[in-house]
Scaffold this motif. Structure first.
Motif, mmCIF file in Angstrom:
data_model
loop_
_atom_site.group_PDB
_atom_site.id
_atom_site.type_symbol
_atom_site.label_atom_id
_atom_site.label_comp_id
_atom_site.label_asym_id
_atom_site.label_seq_id
_atom_site.Cartn_x
_atom_site.Cartn_y
_atom_site.Cartn_z
ATOM 1 N N ALA A 177 0.839 -1.206 0.000
ATOM 2 C CA ALA A 177 0.000 0.000 0.000
ATOM 3 C C ALA A 177 0.873 1.255 0.000
ATOM 4 O O ALA A 177 0.615 2.216 -0.732
ATOM 5 C CB ALA A 177 -0.925 -0.003 1.219
ATOM 6 N N GLN A 178 1.924 1.238 0.811
ATOM 7 C CA GLN A 178 2.801 2.410 0.928
ATOM 8 C C GLN A 178 3.649 2.616 -0.325
ATOM 9 O O GLN A 178 4.111 3.724 -0.595
ATOM 10 C CB GLN A 178 3.699 2.241 2.160
ATOM 11 C CG GLN A 178 2.902 2.380 3.459
ATOM 12 C CD GLN A 178 3.655 1.891 4.682
ATOM 13 O OE1 GLN A 178 4.376 0.890 4.628
ATOM 14 N NE2 GLN A 178 3.495 2.599 5.783
ATOM 15 N N ALA A 179 3.869 1.571 -1.085
ATOM 16 C CA ALA A 179 4.590 1.715 -2.352
ATOM 17 C C ALA A 179 3.713 2.367 -3.401
ATOM 18 O O ALA A 179 4.215 2.971 -4.350
ATOM 19 C CB ALA A 179 5.062 0.345 -2.843
ATOM 20 N N ARG A 180 2.393 2.241 -3.242
ATOM 21 C CA ARG A 180 1.456 2.742 -4.237
ATOM 22 C C ARG A 180 0.982 4.165 -3.956
ATOM 23 O O ARG A 180 0.848 4.991 -4.851
ATOM 24 C CB ARG A 180 0.238 1.816 -4.290
ATOM 25 C CG ARG A 180 -0.767 2.190 -5.366
ATOM 26 C CD ARG A 180 -2.005 1.327 -5.250
ATOM 27 N NE ARG A 180 -2.898 1.530 -6.364
ATOM 28 C CZ ARG A 180 -3.699 2.559 -6.507
ATOM 29 N NH1 ARG A 180 -3.703 3.506 -5.614
ATOM 30 N NH2 ARG A 180 -4.495 2.650 -7.556
ATOM 31 N N GLY A 181 0.700 4.465 -2.683
ATOM 32 C CA GLY A 181 0.135 5.769 -2.342
ATOM 33 C C GLY A 181 -1.353 5.832 -2.613
ATOM 34 O O GLY A 181 -1.962 4.846 -3.035
ATOM 35 N N GLY A 182 -1.943 6.994 -2.341
ATOM 36 C CA GLY A 182 -3.374 7.179 -2.561
ATOM 37 C C GLY A 182 -4.199 6.434 -1.525
ATOM 38 O O GLY A 182 -3.866 6.415 -0.330
ATOM 39 N N ILE A 183 -5.293 5.848 -1.975
ATOM 40 C CA ILE A 183 -6.196 5.094 -1.101
ATOM 41 C C ILE A 183 -6.261 3.684 -1.666
ATOM 42 O O ILE A 183 -7.150 3.344 -2.438
ATOM 43 C CB ILE A 183 -7.586 5.768 -1.046
ATOM 44 C CG1 ILE A 183 -7.434 7.226 -0.554
ATOM 45 C CG2 ILE A 183 -8.539 4.983 -0.137
ATOM 46 C CD1 ILE A 183 -8.695 8.054 -0.624
ATOM 47 N N PRO A 184 -5.282 2.854 -1.297
ATOM 48 C CA PRO A 184 -5.118 1.564 -1.980
ATOM 49 C C PRO A 184 -6.145 0.519 -1.551
ATOM 50 O O PRO A 184 -6.492 0.412 -0.377
ATOM 51 C CB PRO A 184 -3.711 1.102 -1.554
ATOM 52 C CG PRO A 184 -3.076 2.274 -0.870
ATOM 53 C CD PRO A 184 -4.212 3.084 -0.327
ATOM 54 N N ILE A 185 -6.596 -0.224 -2.537
ATOM 55 C CA ILE A 185 -7.416 -1.414 -2.302
ATOM 56 C C ILE A 185 -6.541 -2.616 -2.643
ATOM 57 O O ILE A 185 -6.030 -2.710 -3.760
ATOM 58 C CB ILE A 185 -8.676 -1.427 -3.192
ATOM 59 C CG1 ILE A 185 -9.470 -0.124 -3.047
ATOM 60 C CG2 ILE A 185 -9.556 -2.635 -2.858
ATOM 61 C CD1 ILE A 185 -10.646 -0.009 -4.032
ATOM 62 N N ARG A 186 -6.342 -3.502 -1.676
ATOM 63 C CA ARG A 186 -5.528 -4.697 -1.942
ATOM 64 C C ARG A 186 -6.445 -5.828 -2.389
ATOM 65 O O ARG A 186 -7.050 -6.516 -1.579
ATOM 66 C CB ARG A 186 -4.718 -5.045 -0.683
ATOM 67 C CG ARG A 186 -3.519 -4.091 -0.505
ATOM 68 C CD ARG A 186 -2.926 -4.171 0.879
ATOM 69 N NE ARG A 186 -3.760 -3.450 1.836
ATOM 70 C CZ ARG A 186 -4.178 -3.931 2.998
ATOM 71 N NH1 ARG A 186 -3.836 -5.142 3.372
ATOM 72 N NH2 ARG A 186 -4.942 -3.205 3.779
ATOM 73 N N LEU A 187 -6.553 -5.988 -3.703
ATOM 74 C CA LEU A 187 -7.461 -6.984 -4.278
ATOM 75 C C LEU A 187 -6.946 -8.392 -4.049
ATOM 76 O O LEU A 187 -7.713 -9.310 -3.771
ATOM 77 C CB LEU A 187 -7.618 -6.756 -5.788
ATOM 78 C CG LEU A 187 -8.139 -5.391 -6.241
ATOM 79 C CD1 LEU A 187 -8.116 -5.317 -7.755
ATOM 80 C CD2 LEU A 187 -9.550 -5.169 -5.721
ATOM 81 N N GLU A 188 -5.638 -8.570 -4.239
ATOM 82 C CA GLU A 188 -5.001 -9.868 -4.036
ATOM 83 C C GLU A 188 -3.769 -9.659 -3.171
ATOM 84 O O GLU A 188 -3.080 -8.651 -3.315
ATOM 85 C CB GLU A 188 -4.593 -10.502 -5.373
ATOM 86 C CG GLU A 188 -5.772 -10.801 -6.311
ATOM 87 C CD GLU A 188 -6.721 -11.856 -5.736
ATOM 88 O OE1 GLU A 188 -6.297 -12.607 -4.834
ATOM 89 O OE2 GLU A 188 -7.884 -11.898 -6.166
ATOM 90 N N PRO A 189 -3.475 -10.616 -2.287
ATOM 91 C CA PRO A 189 -2.358 -10.432 -1.364
ATOM 92 C C PRO A 189 -0.991 -10.621 -2.015
ATOM 93 O O PRO A 189 -0.868 -11.316 -3.030
ATOM 94 C CB PRO A 189 -2.595 -11.526 -0.316
ATOM 95 C CG PRO A 189 -3.375 -12.580 -1.021
ATOM 96 C CD PRO A 189 -4.216 -11.865 -2.044
ATOM 97 N N GLY A 190 0.016 -9.996 -1.427
ATOM 98 C CA GLY A 190 1.384 -10.280 -1.828
ATOM 99 C C GLY A 190 2.085 -9.141 -2.545
ATOM 100 O O GLY A 190 1.493 -8.126 -2.909
ATOM 101 N N ALA A 191 3.380 -9.364 -2.738
ATOM 102 C CA ALA A 191 4.261 -8.390 -3.373
ATOM 103 C C ALA A 191 4.000 -8.350 -4.882
ATOM 104 O O ALA A 191 3.283 -9.193 -5.416
ATOM 105 C CB ALA A 191 5.707 -8.786 -3.098
ATOM 106 N N PRO A 192 4.577 -7.364 -5.592
ATOM 107 C CA PRO A 192 4.452 -7.324 -7.058
ATOM 108 C C PRO A 192 4.812 -8.682 -7.666
ATOM 109 O O PRO A 192 5.780 -9.307 -7.254
ATOM 110 C CB PRO A 192 5.458 -6.253 -7.463
ATOM 111 C CG PRO A 192 5.527 -5.333 -6.295
ATOM 112 C CD PRO A 192 5.372 -6.229 -5.085
ATOM 113 N N GLY A 193 4.012 -9.106 -8.622
ATOM 114 C CA GLY A 193 4.185 -10.437 -9.198
ATOM 115 C C GLY A 193 3.207 -11.428 -8.582
ATOM 116 O O GLY A 193 2.904 -12.461 -9.165
ATOM 117 N N HIS A 194 2.698 -11.101 -7.388
ATOM 118 C CA HIS A 194 1.689 -11.928 -6.711
ATOM 119 C C HIS A 194 0.422 -11.118 -6.474
ATOM 120 O O HIS A 194 -0.654 -11.522 -6.864
ATOM 121 C CB HIS A 194 2.227 -12.450 -5.376
ATOM 122 C CG HIS A 194 3.413 -13.316 -5.504
ATOM 123 N ND1 HIS A 194 3.336 -14.645 -5.791
ATOM 124 C CD2 HIS A 194 4.737 -13.033 -5.405
ATOM 125 C CE1 HIS A 194 4.557 -15.166 -5.862
ATOM 126 N NE2 HIS A 194 5.416 -14.198 -5.628
#
Lengths: 320, 320
Positions: free
Chosen positions: A167-184
């Motif tokens: 979330a902090q890498a993205r900024g704004g008001i993030p919605i985490r649709l799927e868990p995990g780091a980039p690539g996941h």
């Protein structure tokens, strides 16, 4: 460049609701959910050191320290405490792990106005900022996704967070649709920004909560995410957050009281569209209440004030 | 709220290199490549109008216009030219398509310091900013991914861009690993920021280039992307961009000359690490040269000066 230090800024992050999704691979593990990134965040300064003792806290022998001591820099307190938080020695496992993953020996200075351990993602910000600043100052040549992956995996393995880093890498008001780091993982966002007020009443043990009834928590988190996906607006995020806290049985008395007080203050003023879903909610996981607009100050609290932050983690100086 | 207008800011975007990847579904079509988002960008203000004639440019009959004319607002020039660019009537197909996709009838004002048609992604910024601002002002409740998808598809269908929108939604120094809108594409980034200078010598026809030898272009673009993925640093991005322009045979004389002049100026100063890959390159697709640091001013040009932009498209006021 070949600078002697680099600084990254990482926004704070309050989680409105979440569900936990463990996995063997820490890059694949994480959480679904949503939250607000905040203009109040963490400045992370990384300064490489040749002093072996300064890096391997607890692992450096006297011989190592004296071998390094023949350089111009004396081995002082910094060698024992290479991580400082607002000037005080601090121990943050994920930060040490990020440095190790990037093979950087460095002193790390963290500066923040955010309360610690109260649901603002300070440890995630510390790990992510360390990744960005260490990569820059030591010229490690990693991509942003790589750095986010390293910081996320360190947080997950240390058990200090599941979703703050992405979330902090993205900024704004993030919605985490799927868990995990980039690539996941997979992210979306609520296209809005807002003034945010917050008040903290103390820490809440993440470990304790996750050791409790996580079935109810996960069910409540998934339900909240479905609601927000169907209607990705701020009032819905706040309302889903409140319902989540109730269903997951996480509300603590001071927070519940502050939320109710903000509601009453909003009703007294007639309320505008932003209040439809309730202007205040609880930050997961901390004894913290956050509100949109002036929800808490209207209710007579003396909150800290910031805004949602439009950008994710970024270098602020000394970078390449 | 229920505001009468909303404004979004979208950063400019210079493409350093690319390969084109057509697809039947415009959300799946796009480009791979990399570029820099810029603090010079486009402010997009959307103001809803009940005047049917103002929306359906060219599609409004005299009857429609007079039917709408019994409201207090007279049907004037704005009804004929509901899109303005720096105060002048403009026709931007992707903007009209975004409004139609969101079912919003509105006047759209675009303000920018960027040159038009010169490789800065102004049409992509206009489409994306319209999506964010129209969603906010008309309370359409779309997520950020939805809005990016709508703007990207509109750009692709109008043939005015393939990769600007997704880059401009992300900010920073985006690497487009896989083509297409969210749900299809995949992004990474170079973790850096830089001062950017640019000089424009005029327009370059995207259509003409894409009608030429795109095999060579695609091969050159894929090769450049492989180089940058192996070493995601700014000097490598600049060097890969120059090699791409040569291999794809896109260099125009004025741009080639400016790049060489910036090189000579850099060499004369001894050069620092940032210059290793060459400090200047050509913006795709425009008769535009951009440089890191002071590459163009050192060479005696009088460039516009900005910075890479840390954030993607965002609402700046009037939003929910």
């Amino acid at each position: 460049m070949n600078g002697k230090r680099a600084t990254a800024f990482v926004p704070g992050h309050v989680t409105a609701f979440f569900s936990a999704h463990p996995a063997e691979d820490p890059a694949a593990a994480g959480s679904r959910g949503a939250g607000l990134t905040l203009s109040d965040g963490v400045d992370v300064t990384v300064e490489p050191t040749d002093d072996i003792g300064a890096f391997a806290a607890g692992g450096a022998s006297a011989t190592d320290a004296s071998a390094a001591g023949d350089g111009p820099a004396a081995v002082g307190d910094d060698a024992i405490a290479p991580i400082t938080l607002d000037g005080e020695p601090a121990s943050i496992g994920a930060v040490a792990d990020v440095l190790a993953a990037l093979d950087v020996r460095a002193r790390v200075e963290l500066e923040t106005d955010l309360p610690i351990g109260a649901g603002f993602g300070v440890s995630g910000a510390a790990a992510l900022g360390t990744a960005f600043a260490a990569n820059a100052v030591a010229d490690r040549g990693r991509s942003e996704n790589d750095l986010v992956r390293i910081a996320h995996a360190a947080e997950v393995e240390r058990g200090t967070g599941l979703g703050d880093v992405v979330a902090q890498a993205r900024g704004g008001i993030p919605i985490r649709l799927e868990p995990g780091a980039p690539g996941h993982g997979e992210l979306d966002g609520v296209p809005a920004h807002a003034r945010v007020e917050y008040v903290t009443f103390g820490e809440l043990s993440t470990e304790e909560v996750l050791a409790g009834d996580t079935d109810a928590l996960t069910e409540a988190g998934e339900r909240a995410l479905s609601r927000l996906r169907a209607d990705p607006r701020l009032p819905t995020l706040m309302d889903a957050s409140r319902e989540f806290a109730e269903r997951a049985d996480l509300l603590v008395p001071e927070v519940a009281e502050a939320i109710e007080a903000a509601d009453r203050a909003g009703d007294a003023e007639g309320g505008d569209a932003e209040r439809e879903g309730g202007s205040a909610a609880m930050a997961m996981l901390g004894r913290t209440v956050f509100a949109l607009g002036t929800g808490l100050s209207d209710a007579g609290y003396d909150p800290a004030v910031c805004h949602t932050h439009p950008a994710g983690a970024r270098l602020v100086d000394g970078e390449r």
